[in-house]
Enzyme design. Sequence first.
Site, short mmCIF file in Angstrom:
data_model
loop_
_atom_site.label_atom_id
_atom_site.label_comp_id
_atom_site.label_asym_id
_atom_site.label_seq_id
_atom_site.Cartn_x
_atom_site.Cartn_y
_atom_site.Cartn_z
N ASN A 173 -15.02 -9.42 -37.35
CA ASN A 173 -15.19 -8.56 -36.38
C ASN A 173 -14.31 -7.19 -36.60
O ASN A 173 -13.97 -6.93 -37.67
CB ASN A 173 -14.32 -8.93 -35.04
CG ASN A 173 -13.16 -9.41 -35.23
OD1 ASN A 173 -12.13 -8.57 -35.72
ND2 ASN A 173 -12.51 -10.64 -35.24
N PRO A 227 -10.16 -23.46 -34.24
CA PRO A 227 -8.77 -24.00 -33.62
C PRO A 227 -8.09 -22.76 -32.90
O PRO A 227 -8.16 -21.87 -33.59
CB PRO A 227 -7.95 -24.74 -34.64
CG PRO A 227 -8.38 -24.05 -35.97
CD PRO A 227 -9.85 -23.95 -35.63
N ASP A 228 -7.62 -22.86 -31.68
CA ASP A 228 -7.00 -21.79 -31.24
C ASP A 228 -5.45 -21.82 -31.53
O ASP A 228 -4.82 -22.70 -31.20
CB ASP A 228 -6.89 -21.91 -29.50
CG ASP A 228 -6.51 -20.59 -28.78
OD1 ASP A 228 -5.52 -20.12 -29.24
OD2 ASP A 228 -7.40 -20.19 -28.23
N PHE A 271 -2.38 -11.55 -27.38
CA PHE A 271 -2.89 -10.25 -27.20
C PHE A 271 -4.28 -10.57 -26.40
O PHE A 271 -4.99 -11.68 -26.68
CB PHE A 271 -3.24 -9.33 -28.35
CG PHE A 271 -2.06 -8.47 -28.87
CD1 PHE A 271 -0.89 -8.85 -29.28
CD2 PHE A 271 -2.33 -7.29 -28.95
CE1 PHE A 271 0.16 -8.11 -29.39
CE2 PHE A 271 -1.29 -6.12 -29.08
CZ PHE A 271 -0.09 -6.58 -29.30
N LYS A 306 -5.43 -15.72 -19.58
CA LYS A 306 -5.07 -16.36 -21.02
C LYS A 306 -3.51 -16.69 -21.08
O LYS A 306 -3.09 -17.54 -21.97
CB LYS A 306 -5.12 -15.15 -22.09
CG LYS A 306 -6.61 -14.97 -22.50
CD LYS A 306 -7.11 -14.01 -23.29
CE LYS A 306 -8.48 -14.06 -23.37
NZ LYS A 306 -9.30 -12.88 -24.09
N1 CTP Z 1 -6.13 -16.56 -30.68
C1 CTP Z 1 -5.86 -17.50 -31.63
N2 CTP Z 1 -6.82 -18.35 -31.92
C2 CTP Z 1 -7.89 -18.17 -31.74
C3 CTP Z 1 -8.45 -17.32 -30.66
C4 CTP Z 1 -7.62 -16.35 -30.14
O1 CTP Z 1 -4.64 -17.52 -32.03
N3 CTP Z 1 -8.65 -19.17 -32.23
C5 CTP Z 1 -5.14 -15.61 -29.97
C6 CTP Z 1 -5.44 -14.28 -30.24
O2 CTP Z 1 -4.56 -13.75 -31.59
C7 CTP Z 1 -4.74 -13.60 -29.18
C8 CTP Z 1 -5.16 -14.16 -27.98
O3 CTP Z 1 -5.52 -15.61 -28.62
O4 CTP Z 1 -3.62 -13.26 -29.26
C9 CTP Z 1 -6.40 -14.10 -27.17
O5 CTP Z 1 -7.52 -13.94 -28.03
P1 CTP Z 1 -9.17 -13.60 -27.45
O6 CTP Z 1 -9.96 -13.69 -28.52
O7 CTP Z 1 -8.81 -12.44 -26.77
O8 CTP Z 1 -9.34 -14.96 -26.65
P2 CTP Z 1 -10.11 -16.07 -26.42
O9 CTP Z 1 -9.31 -17.44 -26.56
O10 CTP Z 1 -11.15 -15.83 -27.67
O11 CTP Z 1 -10.69 -15.70 -24.96
P3 CTP Z 1 -12.37 -15.05 -24.71
O12 CTP Z 1 -13.40 -15.35 -25.97
O13 CTP Z 1 -12.49 -15.68 -23.21
O14 CTP Z 1 -11.88 -13.62 -24.49
#
Ligand code: CTP
Length: 407
Positions: free
Chosen positions: A214, A312-313, A331, A345
Amino acid sequence: MSLQLEGKHILLGLSGGIACYKAAELVRLLVKDGATVQVVMSEAATQFITPVTMQALSNRPVRTSQWDAAEFNNMAHINMSREADAMLIAPASADLIAKLAQGRADDLLSLTALARPIERCPLLVAPAMNREMWAHPATQRNLRQIAADGAHVLNVGTGDQACGETGDGRMLEAAEIRDELIAFFQPKRLAGRRVLITAGPTFEPIDPVRGLTNRSSGKMGFAVARAAAEAGAEVTLVAGPVHLPTPRGVRRIDVQTAQQMFDAVLPRAGQQDVFIATAAVADWRPAKLADHKIKKQPGQAAPAGFELTENPDILAAVGKLAASRPFCVGFAAESQDLAKFARDKLERKRADLIVGNIGAATFGQDDNTLLLVDKAGERELPRNDKLSLARELVSEIAARMTPTTTP
Ligand code: CTP
């Protein structure tokens, strides 16, 4: 970006050494960042660079002697040190450091260092010398002594030396010293804290030449890392693929994929006081990594069987840690409904604070607007450069941390 040293009055001392040539660039950088710079040179320093050069760059007469009758009261050492916010000696030779350690005052430079009010005019020292002089027990003893007396001794660089030898003892580059000085003036709101930060995009390979990524530049995350280090924290930065220099004093771990970022963060998260997830982590990765470049097939619109699997998140995993969970900051880069999505979030990822911004407007830019969302409410940090915002964010985080965990 705003001037980092605006309103600061710096007393820049030069003692004798080849590194005096770097002091010319240093004074230029300090002036460019808004500082008033008064130069004072030892007799030896004038052998390496002329006061004319330093005067032209600082726009002020250079002081070299304690017997200068041009000074209205003939007390240059008192006058200069009373108006300064800090005294910086760069280069500081082995001899000058020995003098400082003993409190000697036999020339204007050492006299001024001794006469300065210690509380009001801190002393920063940028050593510069041959590696044997640097390693000598006498020099190391003197450095310990001046540090014990309150001096802030900067690191030295390693590498080729003017004498042809290679090793420790080179003076830091002018821009590094400028950054050290800027950091020195920042309030130490995170002193003794450990901060882990993710930054940049991730890159999820499809085949040996392609991948999913991205437009995150990593600028905000790197600015937060710099601001946290300036605030006195011990900072570890886990960075996706970006082209940015590592902020001074920050430990950096480079990764490519979301899984690698997860693997770098999770084992460390429990030992941290703060976790700040600024990375734009890819939500999905190709289910299979092709060993070879996927070739275009005649008559085929898209590769067959191109599947994605969820990553993984990282933030949610750290937010769920049962024992020794750090203060978690996430963020949210959105394209609409910022406050609503940020609050969502906050709960979903069990974060303590979510920092929202409008993604498309900020990626790759040098400035930004932030919306802080936590249980207590919302607060906007108005448009500013990313470093200034990062410093504001650091102070907001410090204010929210439980004082009971203060070291
Ligand atoms: N984040 C993370 N790991 C992931 C996805 C996100 O740690 N796999 C963290 C990002 O670093 C950020 C926050 O989660 O601090 C939100 O990221 P974002 O991409 O906006 O959230 P998503 O969970 O992808 O939500 P959405 O797709 O609904 O916007």
